[in-house]
Motif scaffolding. Sequence first.
Motif, PDB file in Angstrom:
ATOM      1  N   ILE A   1       0.699  -1.278   0.266  1.00  0.00           N
ATOM      2  CA  ILE A   1      -0.123  -0.039  -0.060  1.00  0.00           C
ATOM      3  C   ILE A   1       0.600   1.234  -0.150  1.00  0.00           C
ATOM      4  O   ILE A   1       0.500   2.052  -0.868  1.00  0.00           O
ATOM      5  CB  ILE A   1      -0.890   0.020   1.251  1.00  0.00           C
ATOM      6  N   LEU A   2       1.710   1.220   0.904  1.00  0.00           N
ATOM      7  CA  LEU A   2       2.543   2.448   0.939  1.00  0.00           C
ATOM      8  C   LEU A   2       3.505   2.762  -0.193  1.00  0.00           C
ATOM      9  O   LEU A   2       3.756   4.044  -0.654  1.00  0.00           O
ATOM     10  CB  LEU A   2       3.453   2.377   2.370  1.00  0.00           C
TER      11      LEU A   2
ATOM     12  N   VAL B   1      -5.011   2.846   6.373  1.00  0.00           N
ATOM     13  CA  VAL B   1      -3.855   3.364   5.824  1.00  0.00           C
ATOM     14  C   VAL B   1      -4.068   3.701   4.153  1.00  0.00           C
ATOM     15  O   VAL B   1      -3.633   4.463   3.858  1.00  0.00           O
ATOM     16  CB  VAL B   1      -2.607   2.308   6.000  1.00  0.00           C
ATOM     17  N   THR B   2      -4.680   2.762   3.632  1.00  0.00           N
ATOM     18  CA  THR B   2      -5.030   3.136   2.096  1.00  0.00           C
ATOM     19  C   THR B   2      -5.929   4.268   2.119  1.00  0.00           C
ATOM     20  O   THR B   2      -5.456   5.059   1.215  1.00  0.00           O
ATOM     21  CB  THR B   2      -5.819   1.942   1.579  1.00  0.00           C
ATOM     22  N   ARG B   3      -6.689   4.439   2.849  1.00  0.00           N
ATOM     23  CA  ARG B   3      -7.728   5.854   2.948  1.00  0.00           C
ATOM     24  C   ARG B   3      -6.901   6.810   3.230  1.00  0.00           C
ATOM     25  O   ARG B   3      -7.188   7.984   2.307  1.00  0.00           O
ATOM     26  CB  ARG B   3      -8.952   5.472   3.756  1.00  0.00           C
ATOM     27  N   ILE B   4      -6.150   6.746   4.078  1.00  0.00           N
ATOM     28  CA  ILE B   4      -5.152   8.015   4.287  1.00  0.00           C
ATOM     29  C   ILE B   4      -4.193   8.374   3.164  1.00  0.00           C
ATOM     30  O   ILE B   4      -3.982   9.243   2.897  1.00  0.00           O
ATOM     31  CB  ILE B   4      -4.399   7.879   5.644  1.00  0.00           C
ATOM     32  N   GLY B   5      -3.766   7.335   2.872  1.00  0.00           N
ATOM     33  CA  GLY B   5      -2.509   7.426   1.649  1.00  0.00           C
ATOM     34  C   GLY B   5      -3.265   7.947   0.566  1.00  0.00           C
ATOM     35  O   GLY B   5      -2.663   8.541  -0.353  1.00  0.00           O
ATOM     36  N   TYR B   6      -4.525   7.526   0.269  1.00  0.00           N
ATOM     37  CA  TYR B   6      -5.060   8.140  -0.907  1.00  0.00           C
ATOM     38  C   TYR B   6      -6.037   9.331  -0.892  1.00  0.00           C
ATOM     39  O   TYR B   6      -6.699   9.618  -1.865  1.00  0.00           O
ATOM     40  CB  TYR B   6      -5.759   6.896  -1.723  1.00  0.00           C
ATOM     41  N   GLY B   7      -5.954   9.674   0.336  1.00  0.00           N
ATOM     42  CA  GLY B   7      -6.993  11.005   0.472  1.00  0.00           C
ATOM     43  C   GLY B   7      -8.508  10.755   0.304  1.00  0.00           C
ATOM     44  O   GLY B   7      -9.183  11.514   0.080  1.00  0.00           O
TER      45      GLY B   7
ATOM     46  N   ARG C   1       3.476  11.469   7.949  1.00  0.00           N
ATOM     47  CA  ARG C   1       4.348  10.726   7.387  1.00  0.00           C
ATOM     48  C   ARG C   1       3.846   9.774   5.944  1.00  0.00           C
ATOM     49  O   ARG C   1       4.609   9.546   5.191  1.00  0.00           O
ATOM     50  CB  ARG C   1       5.032   9.386   8.393  1.00  0.00           C
ATOM     51  N   ILE C   2       2.595   9.273   6.280  1.00  0.00           N
ATOM     52  CA  ILE C   2       1.964   8.698   4.861  1.00  0.00           C
ATOM     53  C   ILE C   2       1.977   9.794   3.771  1.00  0.00           C
ATOM     54  O   ILE C   2       2.555   9.433   2.517  1.00  0.00           O
ATOM     55  CB  ILE C   2       0.440   8.094   5.353  1.00  0.00           C
ATOM     56  N   ARG C   3       1.582  10.808   4.167  1.00  0.00           N
ATOM     57  CA  ARG C   3       1.382  11.913   2.903  1.00  0.00           C
ATOM     58  C   ARG C   3       2.790  12.642   2.574  1.00  0.00           C
ATOM     59  O   ARG C   3       2.887  12.769   1.543  1.00  0.00           O
ATOM     60  CB  ARG C   3       0.727  13.148   3.522  1.00  0.00           C
TER      61      ARG C   3
END
Length: 167
Positions: free
Chosen positions: A49-50, A90-96, A116-118
Amino acid sequence: LGAGKWGVVLPRGDEVVHWHEASHVKYSGWDSSALFSRLVGRGKELYAILEDVRIDYLGGAHWRIDLHGDHARRLSSDGGFDNDELASVVTRIGYGIATPALGTLGRDVEERFGDRIRALATDTDVWAAARFAFDIDRAYDKHESEQDGEQGEQGEQDGEQGGEQGG
């Protein structure tokens, strides 16, 4: 393919996927493929994902294609979220991808790791996503173990009190 050779099978007519995979070739280290093949479980999933978040940002900027937005739209439209709650958050945060309520875990991940994800958007370090996946996985394994321990201790206390009351 023969020994020592590899290949990538890409869907026909989906150029965005081609650019995404080309971005992996450009920005993911060759060693990252070896690492990915050796990982298991949630750590492997978080790494994938990351690394995709990182690749979609970097590749999109390089190729001048909205890889990140396209990936987010695909995930949103096909419900492509994993059953694992941590991976989904994590997916939802990473892809906004907005959610009405991320829940307790989601708020905790956002608070602890959201920035950090962003920041992966500009991280050219080929090992950034791998190290980060381990950090997140380790943080929540510890958190879950502590909660299990606390529940076990509470259960023992309840049992002791029950024994005293019954005797």
